[in-house]
Design a protein around this motif. Structure first.
Motif, PDB file in Angstrom:
ATOM      1  N   ASP B  27       0.951  -1.223   0.396  1.00  0.00           N
ATOM      2  CA  ASP B  27      -0.032  -0.025   0.159  1.00  0.00           C
ATOM      3  C   ASP B  27       0.889   1.316  -0.235  1.00  0.00           C
ATOM      4  O   ASP B  27       2.072   1.180   0.800  1.00  0.00           O
ATOM      5  CB  ASP B  27      -0.985   0.287   1.261  1.00  0.00           C
ATOM      6  N   TYR B  28       0.436   1.932  -0.856  1.00  0.00           N
ATOM      7  CA  TYR B  28       1.162   3.476  -0.981  1.00  0.00           C
ATOM      8  C   TYR B  28       0.298   4.468  -1.604  1.00  0.00           C
ATOM      9  O   TYR B  28      -0.301   4.447  -2.442  1.00  0.00           O
ATOM     10  CB  TYR B  28       2.680   2.964  -1.636  1.00  0.00           C
ATOM     11  N   PRO B  29       0.695   5.768  -1.209  1.00  0.00           N
ATOM     12  CA  PRO B  29       0.243   6.600  -1.795  1.00  0.00           C
ATOM     13  C   PRO B  29       0.855   6.903  -2.965  1.00  0.00           C
ATOM     14  O   PRO B  29       1.134   6.198  -4.011  1.00  0.00           O
ATOM     15  CB  PRO B  29       1.239   8.191  -1.308  1.00  0.00           C
ATOM     16  N   GLU B  30      -0.427   7.642  -4.397  1.00  0.00           N
ATOM     17  CA  GLU B  30      -0.496   7.756  -5.053  1.00  0.00           C
ATOM     18  C   GLU B  30       0.327   8.533  -6.211  1.00  0.00           C
ATOM     19  O   GLU B  30       1.411   9.142  -4.969  1.00  0.00           O
ATOM     20  CB  GLU B  30      -1.448   8.599  -5.990  1.00  0.00           C
ATOM     21  N   ASP B  31       0.568   8.940  -7.311  1.00  0.00           N
ATOM     22  CA  ASP B  31       1.703   9.491  -7.813  1.00  0.00           C
ATOM     23  C   ASP B  31       2.159  10.419  -6.913  1.00  0.00           C
ATOM     24  O   ASP B  31       1.269  11.052  -6.763  1.00  0.00           O
ATOM     25  CB  ASP B  31       1.380   9.937  -8.908  1.00  0.00           C
TER      26      ASP B  31
END
Lengths: 405, 129, 250
Positions: B27-31
Motif C-alpha cells: 500500500d502506498y500513496p498515489e503518484d
C-alpha cells in the motif's frame, strides 16, 4: 409619368409630401414586415453596441485560434451576395442584354444595401473600428488583401450610390459609367476577399487559387436567387406585376442560377475528391469534418441540399414560369448559402495550426459556437436588408422602369 | 489513573491501526508530483514497487523520508545533487537504473502533465478566455 | 554571390583559415540545412538524426538584418517547467488569458527511451512573415534593422487577420492594450535597454532557448545552425514563411 420628370421639377416640400404619401400607401402586411425587420435591426444594433463597449471577449464565442466567427461568415455572405447582384444586374444595364434590363434600379439598390449590411456586421467584429477609419487611410498596406478588399468594396459602395442616383435622375450615360466601375470594383473586391482566406499558406484548408473563382461563381448564383426573391416580394408589395418584361427577365436570371449551381457543384465535387485522393495535410480533416463529422449536417443539409440540389430541382421544374417554385428555390438557396459561408470560414480555423506536429490536443478539431450576441447581430444584418428593401420599395415607388438604351 | 490508562490504550490502538493502514504491505500513496525546484516531476510508487519489485526500505531508509515531498526543501534536490548520488540519483546513476541525466521527460511531465493529472484545464479553452 | 557578400562583412576569424572559396562552399552546405518536419513518425521522435538532408529547401538564404535575431531550441532539454512562460508574462505584462510563448507536448506511446517531448513555441520572426503581409494598416511590421516582428499598437484595428496569417499561433488580442500582442524577443522590455538575451531564454534552467545573432559567425546560434552533424529544423516549413526559430536535439 416618369420618375425623371417627377424628381426633376419638385421643391423640397413637395418631395417630402410625396414621400410621405408613398410611405402611407402600404398594406397592413407591409407595415408588419417593416416593424419586424425594424425590430431585428434594433436587436442587432443593441447587441453590437453592447459587445463593442463591453468587450468582444465577453460577448463573442471567438478565441485565439478561431478569431473569426459567424460575424465574418455573415459579412462574407453579404459581401459576396452584393457582388453577385451587381454582376447579374450588369448583364442588362451595363452590357445591354435586353432581357435583364427591368431589374436595373432595384438590383443596384439591393447591391448597396446588402453590402452595407455586410459592413455593419463586420463593424461589430472589428475590435477597434475607429482606428480602422483612420489608419486604413493614413497607413495603408498594399500587400494586404483585407486592405484592398475594404478599399475596393468601399469604392464600389460609393460608386453604386452614385450610379443609383444617376439612374433615378435619368442620367443613364453617367449611370452606366458608374455601373461599369462598380462591377470592376466589386469583382476585384470580391477576389480580394477570397484572397484574405486563400493566400494564407499556413491555413491549408483555404489556401489555393480556387477560392476567388469559387467566390465569384457562388456570388452570381446567390445574386440570381436574391434578385428573384426580392422581385417577387416587390410584386406583392406593389400589388401587381412590376413590368411587362419582368417574367422573362426572372426566367433569364433563373437560367444563370442553374448554370452557376452546376459550376459550384462541380467545384464542390472536385474539391472533395482531390482531398480524399491525396489526404493533404490540414485539408483532409476539414473536408472529413464536413463529410462525416461535426459539420456534416451543415454541409449536406445546408451546403448541398438547400443551396444546390433542391434549388436546382425547383428552378428546373419551374420552367421559368412557376413563380412559387422559383420563390421557394430562391429562399432555400439564400438560407443554404449562409451555411456554405459559415462552413468555409469556420472549418478553415478549427484545424489546429500545429496539427501536423502531432502535439497533444491537436488531433481534435477546435470548437466554436456563436453566442446569442453574435446571432443577434446576424439577425440585425438580415433585418437591415429587409427594412431598407421595404422602405426602398415605397420611397422609390417600385422603381418604375424606362428603356434607356 | 484509569482515565490515563484508557487514553493511552485508546491512542495506542489508534496509532497501531493508523500505522497498519499507512504501512500495510503493497500500500502506498498515489503518484507524487514534485513542485520544486521545477514544477511537475512525477514519482510513481506503483512503477517502483509493483513493476520493479522494490520494497519500502529500498528508498525509505535514509534516502527519502516517509512524508511526501520533504525532499523539495533540501538544497541538493537538484539535477546536480542527483548526479552526486543524492535522492533519485542513488539508483538512477546509469548503473542500477538509467542515469538521471537521461530520458528527462520520463519524470519531468511538466506543468502540462501536472495539470492533466490533477484535472486542471491546461490547453487553450474552447471558446472564452 | 549573396553569401560572398555576407562573407565580406564577417570579421576575420584568423589567418590560418582556409581560402574564401572553400569557406564559401562550406557555408553553402550549412546554409542549406534543411527542415525535416518536426513531427509525425515514431522514427523522428526517437531519432531524426541521419534523415535530414533529404530536402534542399534552404530556409536560411541570407541575413537581411544586422543583428539578425534568432533562437535555437534544444528541445530534448525542455521539461515544461514553464519558467519561460512566467518570466515572459512578468517581463512583458502578458495577461493570464494570453501567452507570447507556449510549450507544446508530444506523446509517443511505445517509444523506447521516453514517451514524451516538449516543444517550446513563440513568434518565429519569419523572414517572409504572413502576419505583416496581411495587416491592413502596417500595425505589425518587420523591424528594418533587426528583423523582429513588431507591433505598433496605435494602428491595430483588431481585424485579427494576423492571427490567422500566423502559422505558429503566436498572436493574441490583448484586451487591455486594445491591440494584438506578440513576442518581440523582449525588444521593448530588455534588448532595447541593453540586455543581451530574452526573458524566456534567461529564465530557462535547462538551456533550451539559445538566443543570438544568426548573422554573426562567432555567435552560438550561428554555429549551431551552420553545421551538418546535428539535425536542425524549423516548425511547419511548408508554410513557407522562412522562420528564424530553429530546433535541434542533443
Amino acid at each position: 409619368m416618369t420618375q425623371r420628370a417627377e424628381t426633376a421639377g419638385l421643391t423640397l416640400n413637395a418631395m417630402e409630401s410625396m414621400l410621405v404619401d408613398r410611405l402611407k400607401s402600404g398594406s397592413n402586411a407591409y407595415y408588419f414586415a417593416l416593424l419586424v425587420t425594424g425590430l431585428m435591426m434594433l436587436a442587432g444594433a443593441i447587441a453590437g453596441l453592447q459587445a463593442t463597449v463591453g468587450g468582444h471577449h465577453v460577448y463573442y464565442g471567438v478565441s485565439r485560434q478561431i478569431p473569426w466567427g459567424i460575424l465574418i461568415s455573415t459579412y462574407v455572405y453579404f459581401a459576396i451576395t452584393s457582388t453577385g447582384i451587381c454582376l447579374v444586374s450588369s448583364i442588362g444595364h451595363i452590357f445591354g442584354v435586353k432581357a435583364y434590363m427591368p431589374i436595373a434600379k432595384r438590383a443596384v439598390f439591393l447591391s448597396i444595401i446588402t453590402l452595407s449590411a455586410g459592413f455593419l456586421v463586420i463593424a461589430a467584429e472589428i475590435k477597434v473600428p475607429i482606428r480602422m477609419l483612420v489608419y486604413n487611410i493614413i497607413s495603408p498596406n498594399f500587400t494586404s488583401n483585407i486592405w484592398w478588399m475594404g478599399a475596393l468594396y468601399g469604392l464600389a459602395l460609393g460608386v453604386m450610390i452614385f450610379e443609383f442616383i444617376f439612374l433615378l435622375l435619368g442620367k443613364y450615360k453617367l449611370a452606366v459609367a458608374c455601373g461599369f466601375v462598380a462591377v470592376v470594383g466589386e469583382l476585384a473586391a470580391n477576389s480580394n476577399l477570397a484572397g484574405v482566406f486563400g493566400l494564407l499558406n499556413g491555413r491549408e484548408f483555404w489556401h489555393g487559387p480556387y477560392l476567388p473563382i469559387f467566390f465569384i461563381a457562388s456570388g452570381v448564383m446567390v445574386g440570381c436567387s436574391c434578385l428573384i426573391l426580392f422581385h417577387l416580394w416587390a410584386e406583392r408589395i406593389n400589388e401587381g406585376p412590376l413590368h411587362p418584361g419582368m417574367p422573362d427577365c426572372l426566367s433569364a436570371i433563373r437560367k444563370v442560377a442553374i448554370l452557376m449551381i452546376c459550376v459550384i457543384a462541380f467545384f464542390t465535387i472536385w474539391r472533395t475528391v482531390a482531398t480524399l485522393a491525396g489526404h493533404p495535410d490540414g485539408q483532409y480533416v476539414g473536408v472529413m469534418a464536413m463529410l462525416t463529422g461535426e459539420y456534416s449536417l451543415s454541409f449536406w443539409g445546408g451546403e448541398i441540399l438547400l443551396s444546390l440540389l433542391i434549388p436546382l430541382g425547383l428552378y428546373l421544374f419551374s420552367k421559368g414560369t412557376n413563380m412559387k417554385l422559383m420563390l421557394t428555390a430562391a429562399i432555400l438557396m439564400l438560407i443554404g448559402v449562409f451555411f456554405m459561408r459559415h462552413n468555409m470560414v469556420i472549418v478553415g480555423q478549427v484545424i489546429p495550426v500545429f496539427q501536423g506536429l502531432g502535439v497533444t490536443g491537436s488531433t481534435e478539431l477546435l470548437k466554436y459556437s456563436p453566442t446569442v450576441h453574435e446571432l443577434m447581430i446576424v439577425v440585425g444584418g438580415f433585418g437591415f436588408v429587409g427594412f431598407m428593401f421595404l422602405l426602398g420599395e415605397k420611397i422609390f415607388n417600385g422603381y418604375p422602369v424606362e428603356d434607356h438604351h | 489513573m484509569r482515565l490515563i490508562l484508557t487514553t493511552i490504550l485508546c491512542s495506542s490502538i489508534f496509532l497501531l491501526a493508523g500505522a497498519a493502514t499507512t504501512l500495510a504491505e503493497g500500500d502506498y500513496p498515489e503518484d507524487i508530483y514534485y513542485m520544486k525546484p521545477v514544477i511537475g516531476v512525477v514519482f510513481s510508487h506503483q512503477l517502483h514497487v509493483e513493476d520493479n519489485g522494490m520494497d519500502c526500505d529500498s528508498c525509505h531508509d535514509g534516502i527519502f523520508e516517509m512524508e511526501a515531498r520533504l525532499a523539495e526543501n533540501e538544497e541538493s534536490f537538484t539535477m546536480a545533487g542527483l548526479a552526486d548520488g543524492e535522492f533519485c540519483g542513488a539508483c538512477h546513476d546509469g548503473d542500477t537504473a538509467y542515469d538521471a541525466n537521461t530520458r528527462c521527460t520520463t519524470c519531468h511531465v511538466g506543468v502540462i502533465g501536472y495539470s492533466r493529472a490533477h484535472g486542471l484545464v491546461n490547453e487553450e479553452g474552447p471558446a472564452h478566455h | 554571390m549573396k553569401n560572398l557578400k555576407n562573407l565580406d562583412k564577417m570579421t576575420n576569424e584568423g589567418v590560418d583559415n582556409c581560402s574564401v572559396e572553400e569557406r564559401r562552399h562550406f557555408l553553402k552546405m550549412g546554409l542549406t540545412v534543411t527542415g525535416v518536419f518536426a513531427g509525425g513518425t515514431i522514427l523522428s521522435a526517437v531519432s531524426s538524426v541521419n534523415k535530414v538532408y533529404a530536402s534542399t529547401s534552404g530556409f536560411v538564404e541570407k541575413y537581411p538584418y544586422k543583428p539578425h535575431y534568432s533562437m535555437i531550441m534544444h528541445i530534448e532539454n525542455c521539461i515544461d517547467c514553464e519558467k519561460c512562460k512566467s518570466a515572459c508574462a512578468e517581463t512583458n505584462g502578458v495577461p493570464s488569458y494570453g501567452f507570447r510563448t507556449n510549450i507544446l507536448e508530444r506523446q509517443v506511446a511505445g517509444a523506447l527511451d521516453q514517451q514524451r517531448e516538449f516543444i517550446p513555441v513563440l513568434c518565429n520572426h519569419c523572414n517572409l512573415a504572413q502576419c505583416t503581409r496581411v495587416c491592413p494598416t502596417k500595425a505589425t511590421y518587420k523591424d528594418p534593422n533587426n528583423g523582429i516582428v513588431m507591433m505598433n499598437i496605435e494602428k491595430c484595428i483588431g481585424c485579427l487577420s494576423c492571427q490567422l496569417g500566423c502559422p505558429y499561433n503566436a498572436r493574441y488580442f490583448n484586451e487591455e492594450k486594445w491591440a494584438v500582442d506578440k513576442c518581440t524577443f523582449c525588444w521593448e522590455s530588455r534588448l532595447s535597454k541593453g540586455a543581451k538575451t530574452t526573458g524566456c531564454s534567461e529564465a530557462c534552467p535547462a538551456g533550451v532557448r539559445i538566443f543570438g545573432d544568426l548573422s554573426n559567425p562567432s555567435d552560438r546560434v550561428y554555429k549551431e545552425v551552420h553545421q551538418m552533424t546535428k539535425t536542425v529544423w524549423v516548425l511547419r516549413p511548408q508554410a513557407g514563411t522562412k522562420p528564424n526559430v530553429f530546433y535541434t536535439r542533443g
